[in-house]
Scaffold this active site. Structure first.
Site, mmCIF file in Angstrom:
data_model
loop_
_atom_site.group_PDB
_atom_site.id
_atom_site.type_symbol
_atom_site.label_atom_id
_atom_site.label_comp_id
_atom_site.label_asym_id
_atom_site.label_seq_id
_atom_site.Cartn_x
_atom_site.Cartn_y
_atom_site.Cartn_z
ATOM 1 N N GLN A 188 4.198 9.385 3.247
ATOM 2 C CA GLN A 188 3.868 9.717 4.629
ATOM 3 C C GLN A 188 4.826 9.042 5.601
ATOM 4 O O GLN A 188 5.295 7.935 5.364
ATOM 5 C CB GLN A 188 2.446 9.268 4.946
ATOM 6 C CG GLN A 188 1.391 10.203 4.428
ATOM 7 C CD GLN A 188 -0.016 9.784 4.832
ATOM 8 O OE1 GLN A 188 -0.764 9.277 4.020
ATOM 9 N NE2 GLN A 188 -0.369 10.000 6.073
ATOM 10 N N SER A 248 4.491 5.080 -2.207
ATOM 11 C CA SER A 248 3.108 5.333 -1.806
ATOM 12 C C SER A 248 2.682 6.719 -2.272
ATOM 13 O O SER A 248 2.667 7.008 -3.475
ATOM 14 C CB SER A 248 2.968 5.141 -0.296
ATOM 15 O OG SER A 248 1.626 5.231 0.113
ATOM 16 N N LEU A 249 2.359 7.611 -1.340
ATOM 17 C CA LEU A 249 1.981 8.978 -1.692
ATOM 18 C C LEU A 249 3.021 9.637 -2.593
ATOM 19 O O LEU A 249 2.692 10.448 -3.463
ATOM 20 C CB LEU A 249 1.810 9.793 -0.407
ATOM 21 C CG LEU A 249 1.678 11.304 -0.572
ATOM 22 C CD1 LEU A 249 0.340 11.656 -1.190
ATOM 23 C CD2 LEU A 249 1.883 11.999 0.758
ATOM 24 N N ARG A 269 -7.558 12.360 -1.388
ATOM 25 C CA ARG A 269 -7.102 10.981 -1.154
ATOM 26 C C ARG A 269 -6.977 10.716 0.342
ATOM 27 O O ARG A 269 -7.441 9.701 0.861
ATOM 28 C CB ARG A 269 -5.762 10.762 -1.859
ATOM 29 C CG ARG A 269 -5.129 9.373 -1.706
ATOM 30 C CD ARG A 269 -3.800 9.375 -2.465
ATOM 31 N NE ARG A 269 -3.128 8.086 -2.476
ATOM 32 C CZ ARG A 269 -2.215 7.687 -1.598
ATOM 33 N NH1 ARG A 269 -1.891 8.502 -0.573
ATOM 34 N NH2 ARG A 269 -1.627 6.516 -1.695
ATOM 35 N N HIS A 316 -3.029 0.729 1.782
ATOM 36 C CA HIS A 316 -2.643 -0.281 0.787
ATOM 37 C C HIS A 316 -3.226 -1.674 1.028
ATOM 38 O O HIS A 316 -2.765 -2.638 0.440
ATOM 39 C CB HIS A 316 -1.114 -0.361 0.650
ATOM 40 C CG HIS A 316 -0.494 0.948 0.288
ATOM 41 N ND1 HIS A 316 -0.700 1.553 -0.926
ATOM 42 C CD2 HIS A 316 0.287 1.793 1.006
ATOM 43 C CE1 HIS A 316 -0.061 2.703 -0.954
ATOM 44 N NE2 HIS A 316 0.542 2.880 0.206
ATOM 45 N N GLN A 324 -3.297 1.500 -6.467
ATOM 46 C CA GLN A 324 -2.270 1.677 -5.437
ATOM 47 C C GLN A 324 -2.856 1.815 -4.042
ATOM 48 O O GLN A 324 -2.250 1.420 -3.053
ATOM 49 C CB GLN A 324 -1.440 2.917 -5.779
ATOM 50 C CG GLN A 324 -0.246 3.143 -4.877
ATOM 51 C CD GLN A 324 -0.033 4.615 -4.574
ATOM 52 O OE1 GLN A 324 -0.942 5.320 -4.175
ATOM 53 N NE2 GLN A 324 1.191 5.070 -4.795
#
Length: 313
Positions: free
Chosen positions: A12, A93-94, A118, A202, A251
């Site tokens: 993102q 991340s994503l 998510r 996170h 994560q």
């Protein structure tokens, strides 16, 4: 397989209205990928990507499938045009979900649905406006960890993205993040910048979302990866699908160890790192981590041709 190539997928923050439009003009697989995502989601994701509005694209539960689709579209173009299989992959991340789809762990359709959930779970875990994230520039990792500990009080603020030397992102309760930003400036940080996000990713505030994600992942079939994928949480590859699912759950509420991910790829012999998806965020971070790495983005015709040349060199 080239032992010198690593493939990276952004998360993102790299999204924009019209992303990959140049690549889509010459490669039908881009539109086909967006259509495949739209079919699974039940709304026209491709139209949202190409036309906006940006406010809707930036909603977390829309951003996540949009970025996944963009990453996989770039990856499919790469493979169609003769780009080789990398020796190792990772996503920020994503972006880890894009890497796992490219590595054959998750079907694209399942991944699209999972990342939309998510995003929804993340947004619902923390009321909008009560969480925040900020980038701290110019302090080392331990300094940022310490000032977060001191600023937290009875709230949450944690170092969550170790993106490059001297670039750490913090996340948590808004007031605690603001205290940590002030402490960072007092400690000599070059800058402390609030990030335009609605979810404090996170950090431990995401534990409720992680529990819901674990339930969703339990209903999805995962396969062993065809290419090693380094996970954000552990900076290690997993071959067992159960362990991969656990890394994805962890994560959500643990830090992204991006500096270690890039240096591990380098130490494993990767000298060319390719970013598949819109923008050049990871390309810039890679060059800050190690200037000797050949980091290239793949998001339009010109960048694709340059990356293909580099991979065949």
């Amino acid at each position: 397989m080239s032992s010198k190539i690593a493939m990276l997928f952004p998360g993102q923050g790299s999204q924009s209205v019209g992303m990959l439009s140049d690549l889509a003009a010459g490669h039908p697989v881009v539109r086909q990928t967006f259509e495949e995502a739209s079919d699974r989601l039940g709304f026209d994701l491709g139209r949202l990507i190409s036309e906006g509005p940006i406010e809707q694209l930036n909603q977390t539960e829309n951003t996540q499938p949009a970025m996944l689709a963009a990453g996989i579209a770039s990856w499919r173009v790469w493979r169609e045009q003769g780009g080789g299989m990398p020796a190792v992959m990772a996503g920020h991340s994503l972006g880890e979900y894009s890497a796992l789809v490219a590595a054959g762990v998750l079907s694209f359709a399942d991944a699209v649905e999972i990342v939309r959930l998510r995003g929804r779970y993340m947004q619902e875990a923390v009321p909008e406006g009560s969480g925040a994230m900020a980038a701290i520039l110019g302090l080392d990792d331990d300094q940022v960890r310490q000032l977060c500990d001191e600023a937290a009080g009875d709230e949450v603020v944690e170092a969550v993205n170790f993106n490059a030397p001297g670039q750490v992102v913090i996340a948590g309760d808004r007031s605690a993040v603001e205290r940590a930003m002030q402490a960072a400036k007092a400690a000599g940080a070059r800058r402390a910048l609030p990030l335009p996000v609605s979810v404090p990713s996170h950090c431990s505030l995401m534990r409720p979302a992680a529990e819901r994600l674990a339930e969703a992942l339990a209903g999805v079939t995962l396969a062993p990866p065809r290419v090693p994928v380094l996970h954000n949480v552990s900076v290690a590859a997993e071959s067992d699908p159960t362990a991969i699912a656990q890394r994805l759950v962890e994560q959500l509420h643990q830090p992204v160890r991006w500096v270690e991910t890039v240096t591990t790829m380098r130490d494993q012999g990767a000298s060319t790192l390719l970013e598949a998806g819109p923008g050049r965020v990871l390309t810039g971070l890679c060059k800050r981590i190690d200037k000797s790495l050949n980091a290239l983005a793949v998001f339009d015709t010109a960048s694709l041709e340059k990356a293909l040349e580099a991979s065949h060199a």
